[in-house]
Write a protein that holds these residues in place. Structure first.
Motif, short mmCIF file in Angstrom:
data_model
loop_
_atom_site.label_atom_id
_atom_site.label_comp_id
_atom_site.label_asym_id
_atom_site.label_seq_id
_atom_site.Cartn_x
_atom_site.Cartn_y
_atom_site.Cartn_z
N GLN A 119 43.40 27.24 48.40
CA GLN A 119 42.03 27.72 48.26
C GLN A 119 41.40 27.15 46.99
O GLN A 119 42.09 26.88 46.01
CB GLN A 119 42.03 29.25 48.18
N TYR A 143 38.25 27.99 44.22
CA TYR A 143 37.34 29.01 43.73
C TYR A 143 36.48 28.42 42.61
O TYR A 143 36.87 27.47 41.94
CB TYR A 143 38.12 30.20 43.15
N GLN A 169 34.32 29.94 39.19
CA GLN A 169 34.11 31.12 38.38
C GLN A 169 33.07 30.82 37.30
O GLN A 169 33.14 29.79 36.63
CB GLN A 169 35.43 31.55 37.72
N GLY A 175 34.04 37.31 38.31
CA GLY A 175 35.30 36.92 38.93
C GLY A 175 35.13 35.64 39.73
O GLY A 175 34.01 35.25 40.06
N PRO A 176 36.23 34.98 40.05
CA PRO A 176 36.16 33.76 40.87
C PRO A 176 35.56 34.06 42.25
O PRO A 176 35.76 35.13 42.80
CB PRO A 176 37.63 33.34 40.99
N LEU A 188 35.37 32.52 46.14
CA LEU A 188 36.04 31.61 47.08
C LEU A 188 35.04 30.58 47.62
O LEU A 188 33.96 30.92 48.09
CB LEU A 188 36.63 32.40 48.24
N THR A 223 39.01 27.38 52.09
CA THR A 223 40.45 27.44 52.31
C THR A 223 40.84 26.28 53.21
O THR A 223 40.19 26.06 54.24
CB THR A 223 40.86 28.76 52.99
N LEU A 279 33.85 27.03 36.11
CA LEU A 279 35.30 26.82 36.10
C LEU A 279 35.77 26.73 37.55
O LEU A 279 35.53 27.65 38.34
CB LEU A 279 36.00 27.99 35.39
N LEU A 304 38.86 26.46 40.17
CA LEU A 304 40.27 26.84 40.26
C LEU A 304 40.81 26.54 41.65
O LEU A 304 40.15 26.85 42.64
CB LEU A 304 40.44 28.33 39.99
N PHE A 351 47.78 29.95 40.83
CA PHE A 351 46.54 29.29 40.43
C PHE A 351 46.82 28.12 39.49
O PHE A 351 47.73 28.16 38.66
CB PHE A 351 45.62 30.28 39.72
#
Lengths: 113, 113
Positions: A33, A35, A37, A42-43, A45, A48, A86, A88, A103
């Motif tokens: 996945q 993400y 942020q 919070g991150p 999505l 996927t 950011l 991830l 992560f």
């Protein structure tokens, strides 16, 4: 222990440039996945990927899962200041690690107008 | 649909104290996971609860514990706080089946002095 190495750690580019973020591991993941942020949140999505060799596109973002399901990349075309954040990657383990997300350290992207 | 909520958003504690953080998942989600995010270590998986049972656990000491209630709400407890526990604690919920796509809350910023 499954590890995900993400590179580069920092990326500072001008609006309109293209960029690629890499996520590599020696472990096989059942899915991966991505993400994004932003500070104080919070991150969120983005996508996927599940199948080896899979490519998914989300507007100017292209995500690819490696054939062996050990690596992934995120390519952004014509980056915009709104892409700053950011990024991830997170791998979902296989076998006894299924359901345990690992992560990467993250890539801090700054897009200058 | 309401997102994941976490309370409190900010917390300052003293070394040796204990703390409880709360998380309300998205309606219909049965899985709740907790993560610790620090600048040095990045995002690290603490544990996952599904239907009130701990299903997965990361590599954290026993001072970190959690639980999930019948309504899927979850709490995380850290006892005997250490300075190194200062971090952003993120809760994420998911359906808990197949793809473990995480929907994150805004996090609780814990500062230990």
């Amino acid at each position: 222990t499954q590890l995900l190495e993400q590179s580069p750690q920092f990326l500072s580019i001008q609006e309109g440039e293209n960029l690629t973020v890499y996520c590599n591991s020696s472990s096989v993941f059942s899915s991966l996945q991505w993400y994004r942020q932003e500070p104080g949140e919070g991150p969120v999505l983005l996508v996927t990927v599940v199948t080896g060799g899979e490519v998914k596109k989300l507007k100017r973002l292209t995500f690819q899962f490696g054939d062996a399901r050990k690596d992934s990349s995120l390519h952004i075309t014509a980056a915009q200041p709104g892409d700053t954040g950011l990024y991830l990657c997170a791998g979902d383990g296989s076998g006894t690690s299924y359901g345990k997300l690992t992560f990467g350290q993250g890539t801090i992207l700054t897009v200058h107008p | 649909k309401a997102g994941v909520t976490q309370t409190p958003r900010y917390l300052i504690k003293t070394r040796g104290q204990q703390v409880t953080l709360s998380c309300s998942p998205i309606s219909g989600h049965r899985s709740v996971s907790w993560y610790q995010q620090t600048p040095g270590q990045g995002l690290q998986f603490l544990f996952e609860y599904f239907s009130e049972t701990q299903r997965n656990k990361g590599n954290f000491p026993g001072r970190f514990s959690g639980r999930q209630f019948s309504n899927s709400r979850s709490e995380m407890n850290v006892s005997t706080l250490e300075l190194g526990d200062s971090a952003l604690y993120l809760c994420a919920s998911s359906f808990g089946t197949d793809l473990h796509e995480q929907y994150f809350g805004p996090g609780t910023r814990l500062t230990v002095t």
